[in-house]
Design a protein around this motif. Structure first.
Motif, PDB file in Angstrom:
ATOM      1  N   ARG A  84       0.846  -1.189   0.000  1.00 39.71           N
ATOM      2  CA  ARG A  84       0.000   0.000   0.000  1.00 39.71           C
ATOM      3  C   ARG A  84       0.881   1.238   0.000  1.00 39.71           C
ATOM      4  NH1 ARG A  84      -5.119  -1.186   4.016  1.00 39.71           N
ATOM      5  NH2 ARG A  84      -4.939  -3.452   4.100  1.00 39.71           N
ATOM      6  N   SER A  85       0.475   2.237  -0.766  1.00 33.58           N
ATOM      7  CA  SER A  85       1.196   3.508  -0.734  1.00 33.58           C
ATOM      8  C   SER A  85       0.323   4.619  -1.285  1.00 33.58           C
ATOM      9  CB  SER A  85       2.499   3.431  -1.550  1.00 33.58           C
ATOM     10  OG  SER A  85       3.224   4.653  -1.435  1.00 33.58           O
ATOM     11  N   ARG A  86       0.526   5.817  -0.749  1.00 36.48           N
ATOM     12  CA  ARG A  86      -0.145   6.982  -1.294  1.00 36.48           C
ATOM     13  C   ARG A  86       0.654   7.596  -2.431  1.00 36.48           C
ATOM     14  NH1 ARG A  86      -0.495   7.865   4.241  1.00 36.48           N
ATOM     15  NH2 ARG A  86       0.822   9.729   4.161  1.00 36.48           N
ATOM     16  N   ASN A  87       1.802   6.985  -2.737  1.00 35.91           N
ATOM     17  CA  ASN A  87       2.669   7.437  -3.822  1.00 35.91           C
ATOM     18  C   ASN A  87       2.768   6.309  -4.856  1.00 35.91           C
ATOM     19  OD1 ASN A  87       5.236   7.675  -5.334  1.00 35.91           O
ATOM     20  ND2 ASN A  87       5.545   9.494  -4.074  1.00 35.91           N
ATOM     21  N   LYS A  88       2.285   6.565  -6.069  1.00 41.92           N
ATOM     22  CA  LYS A  88       2.237   5.512  -7.083  1.00 41.92           C
ATOM     23  C   LYS A  88       3.621   5.017  -7.487  1.00 41.92           C
ATOM     24  CE  LYS A  88      -2.261   6.678  -9.080  1.00 41.92           C
ATOM     25  NZ  LYS A  88      -3.011   7.057 -10.306  1.00 41.92           N
ATOM     26  N   GLU A  89       4.596   5.900  -7.515  1.00 42.80           N
ATOM     27  CA  GLU A  89       5.967   5.488  -7.880  1.00 42.80           C
ATOM     28  C   GLU A  89       6.538   4.553  -6.814  1.00 42.80           C
ATOM     29  OE1 GLU A  89       8.406   8.854  -8.667  1.00 42.80           O
ATOM     30  OE2 GLU A  89       7.293   9.448 -10.476  1.00 42.80           O
ATOM     31  N   LYS A  90       6.295   4.875  -5.557  1.00 41.37           N
ATOM     32  CA  LYS A  90       6.771   4.002  -4.481  1.00 41.37           C
ATOM     33  C   LYS A  90       6.065   2.654  -4.521  1.00 41.37           C
ATOM     34  CE  LYS A  90       7.983   7.720  -1.251  1.00 41.37           C
ATOM     35  NZ  LYS A  90       7.659   8.362   0.054  1.00 41.37           N
ATOM     36  N   LEU A  91       4.792   2.680  -4.856  1.00 39.02           N
ATOM     37  CA  LEU A  91       4.017   1.447  -4.958  1.00 39.02           C
ATOM     38  C   LEU A  91       4.635   0.527  -6.012  1.00 39.02           C
ATOM     39  CD1 LEU A  91       1.188   0.329  -3.824  1.00 39.02           C
ATOM     40  CD2 LEU A  91       0.275   1.069  -6.016  1.00 39.02           C
ATOM     41  N   SER A  92       4.910   1.072  -7.189  1.00 38.40           N
ATOM     42  CA  SER A  92       5.506   0.287  -8.274  1.00 38.40           C
ATOM     43  C   SER A  92       6.907  -0.193  -7.900  1.00 38.40           C
ATOM     44  CB  SER A  92       5.568   1.129  -9.552  1.00 38.40           C
ATOM     45  OG  SER A  92       4.274   1.503  -9.975  1.00 38.40           O
ATOM     46  N   TRP A  93       7.643   0.652  -7.191  1.00 35.62           N
ATOM     47  CA  TRP A  93       9.016   0.308  -6.818  1.00 35.62           C
ATOM     48  C   TRP A  93       9.036  -0.854  -5.826  1.00 35.62           C
ATOM     49  CZ3 TRP A  93      13.714  -0.054  -8.051  1.00 35.62           C
ATOM     50  CH2 TRP A  93      14.760  -0.074  -7.130  1.00 35.62           C
ATOM     51  N   GLU A  94       8.131  -0.858  -4.859  1.00 37.92           N
ATOM     52  CA  GLU A  94       8.101  -1.948  -3.880  1.00 37.92           C
ATOM     53  C   GLU A  94       7.683  -3.270  -4.533  1.00 37.92           C
ATOM     54  OE1 GLU A  94       9.245  -1.904  -0.830  1.00 37.92           O
ATOM     55  OE2 GLU A  94       9.749   0.225  -1.062  1.00 37.92           O
ATOM     56  N   ILE A  95       6.732  -3.219  -5.456  1.00 29.77           N
ATOM     57  CA  ILE A  95       6.334  -4.425  -6.186  1.00 29.77           C
ATOM     58  C   ILE A  95       7.511  -4.965  -6.983  1.00 29.77           C
ATOM     59  CG2 ILE A  95       4.938  -5.259  -8.125  1.00 29.77           C
ATOM     60  CD1 ILE A  95       3.306  -5.136  -5.637  1.00 29.77           C
ATOM     61  N   ALA A  96       8.246  -4.066  -7.637  1.00 28.17           N
ATOM     62  CA  ALA A  96       9.416  -4.479  -8.432  1.00 28.17           C
ATOM     63  C   ALA A  96      10.489  -5.100  -7.544  1.00 28.17           C
ATOM     64  CB  ALA A  96       9.969  -3.283  -9.192  1.00 28.17           C
ATOM     65  N   LYS A  97      10.699  -4.538  -6.357  1.00 30.78           N
ATOM     66  CA  LYS A  97      11.711  -5.079  -5.437  1.00 30.78           C
ATOM     67  C   LYS A  97      11.338  -6.494  -4.987  1.00 30.78           C
ATOM     68  CE  LYS A  97      12.367  -2.199  -2.090  1.00 30.78           C
ATOM     69  NZ  LYS A  97      12.677  -1.158  -1.092  1.00 30.78           N
ATOM     70  N   ILE A  98      10.056  -6.702  -4.718  1.00 26.60           N
ATOM     71  CA  ILE A  98       9.601  -8.039  -4.303  1.00 26.60           C
ATOM     72  C   ILE A  98       9.811  -9.038  -5.435  1.00 26.60           C
ATOM     73  CG2 ILE A  98       7.556  -9.394  -3.679  1.00 26.60           C
ATOM     74  CD1 ILE A  98       6.554  -6.790  -2.269  1.00 26.60           C
ATOM     75  N   GLN A  99       9.463  -8.649  -6.636  1.00 27.99           N
ATOM     76  CA  GLN A  99       9.631  -9.525  -7.798  1.00 27.99           C
ATOM     77  C   GLN A  99      11.098  -9.878  -8.007  1.00 27.99           C
ATOM     78  OE1 GLN A  99       8.094  -7.914 -11.484  1.00 27.99           O
ATOM     79  NE2 GLN A  99       7.557  -9.967 -12.186  1.00 27.99           N
TER      80      GLN A  99
END
Length: 394
Positions: A264-279
């Protein structure tokens, strides 16, 4: 401002928490509300969201025996034609069953005996709305068109609000009575949530005879998890992996593991970045042990960000001041029906109803907060009428 009838408000709340209404079992609660709203001069319609939800999930077994409940849309024609139609919403379901709840009041706080949840989330919000509706009726208070929406299955992913036909709503802005904490806190921001699942495929082998021929999906999962930062990442971002399943017996090298989590994030860039890190973490972990993985993502709801320049926030603030409170604008890390309404183009804020430790058997709500939540709604209704008068005489 008209007075809130504290005894009536509390008695109605205590009556409602006796109605067991876990998600997808809201029929009795819906019937109760239909009767109450009709007596308060509302026209009430019910949609097919309950049946639609089961069809969406692809499980209609025993559907002929289920007493489905849909979302309720209740409308009351305004007495002030110039006033903007206003939406108020709350959800009928509770996170789990509270059948057999024993609620009592101690030192001005309503709580249970510790065996069940209370159900203040969100019956405190419903109680406040019904009290204001009765105050308006009794005192013949001027008001614009009122649109009350009571949703189903909020606790299982905002499903009722998602299935609600928002095009049928007439209000241009609204207020969702479903935030924990005191009524003076106006929730103007909420994150986007993305849920994900990870499937890890290894290779089975006998753990005592030829373990070197196996590829442990559990080992791959462990390596991946060790590289994922979980919990609060920063003030607007959180990561959690909440479910892990895999393996059958201790003498078999595990060949399959599945994990479920969320970002969860209120910042879309951070949201995408965390998903990418998990992947990336699980890709590297699987490569290290010779496993393979698949990752799927699904956006559960989109976030919203409102400021004090937005009309709906200004009206909430004015309503709070009329109720003698000092309003504060704040973000919240959870989702609510507010997210769905904002995504549909209806600016909404989430308002506190005083529920504390909701989703646990320690849940409680103070009588003071119940009263103030009602006063807040009443203040909002008055503010909308006053703004209409100011607009007419401009």
């Amino acid at each position: 401002m008209a007075d809130v009838n504290e005894k009536r408000l509390v008695d109605r709340f205590l009556q409602m928490v006796q109605i067991d209404s876990p998600s997808s079992h809201e029929r009795e609660m819906a019937d109760y509300l239909k009767k109450e709203l009709a007596s308060l001069g509302f026209e009430v319609a019910e949609d097919d969201a309950g049946r639609d939800l089961l069809q969406t999930l692809g499980d209609m077994r025993g559907a002929e025996t289920i007493r489905f409940a849909g979302n309720l849309i209740a409308r009351k024609k305004g007495t002030v034609q110039e006033a903007s139609p206003v939406l108020f919403a709350a959800h009928m379901d509770t996170v789990v069953s509270n059948k057999g709840v024993k609620a009592s009041i101690q030192d001005g706080v309503i709580r249970t005996d510790g065996r069940t949840i209370l159900g203040a989330d969100d019956k405190a919000g419903i109680a406040a709305l019904l009290e204001v509706a009765q105050i308006i009726q009794e005192n013949r208070l001027p008001h614009g068109d009122l649109e009350f929406v009571f949703t189903i299955a909020e606790e299982t992913g905002l499903n009722g609000a998602r299935l609600l036909d928002k095009k049928n709503l007439r209000a241009k802005f609204g207020f969702v009575m479903d935030s924990g904490g005191p009524p003076n806190v106006v929730i103007g921001a909420s994150p986007t949530e993305i849920d994900f699942s990870i499937k890890i495929y290894g290779k089975a082998a006998h753990s005592g005879v030829n373990p070197e021929d196996g590829v442990s999906a559990i080992a791959a999962a462990g390596h991946g998890l060790s590289k994922v930062q979980m919990g609060r990442i920063d003030e607007e971002t959180t990561v959690n992996i909440g479910v892990i399943k895999g393996g059958e017996k201790t003498n078999i090298v595990c060949d399959y593991v599945e994990l479920w989590g969320e970002v969860r994030s209120r910042n879309k860039e951070k949201l995408s970045w965390e998903i990418a890190k998990i992947q990336t973490a699980f890709a590297m972990a699987c490569e290290k042990v010779g496993a393979r993985f698949e990752m799927e993502e699904q956006q559960i709801y989109s976030g919203f960000q409102l400021t004090e320049s937005d009309e709906v926030v200004q009206i909430a603030f004015e309503g709070a001041r009329k109720a003698g409170m000092n309003p504060q604008l704040a973000p919240r890390g959870g989702g609510s029906d507010t997210n769905i309404f904002n995504a549909a183009g209806i600016p909404c804020v989430n308002l506190g109803v005083g529920a504390s430790k909701d989703h646990t058997v320690e849940e409680s709500v103070s009588v003071k907060d119940l009263v103030q939540a009602s006063q807040l709604v009443l203040g909002i209704v008055e503010t909308v009428v006053e703004r209409a008068g100011a607009e007419v005489h401009r």
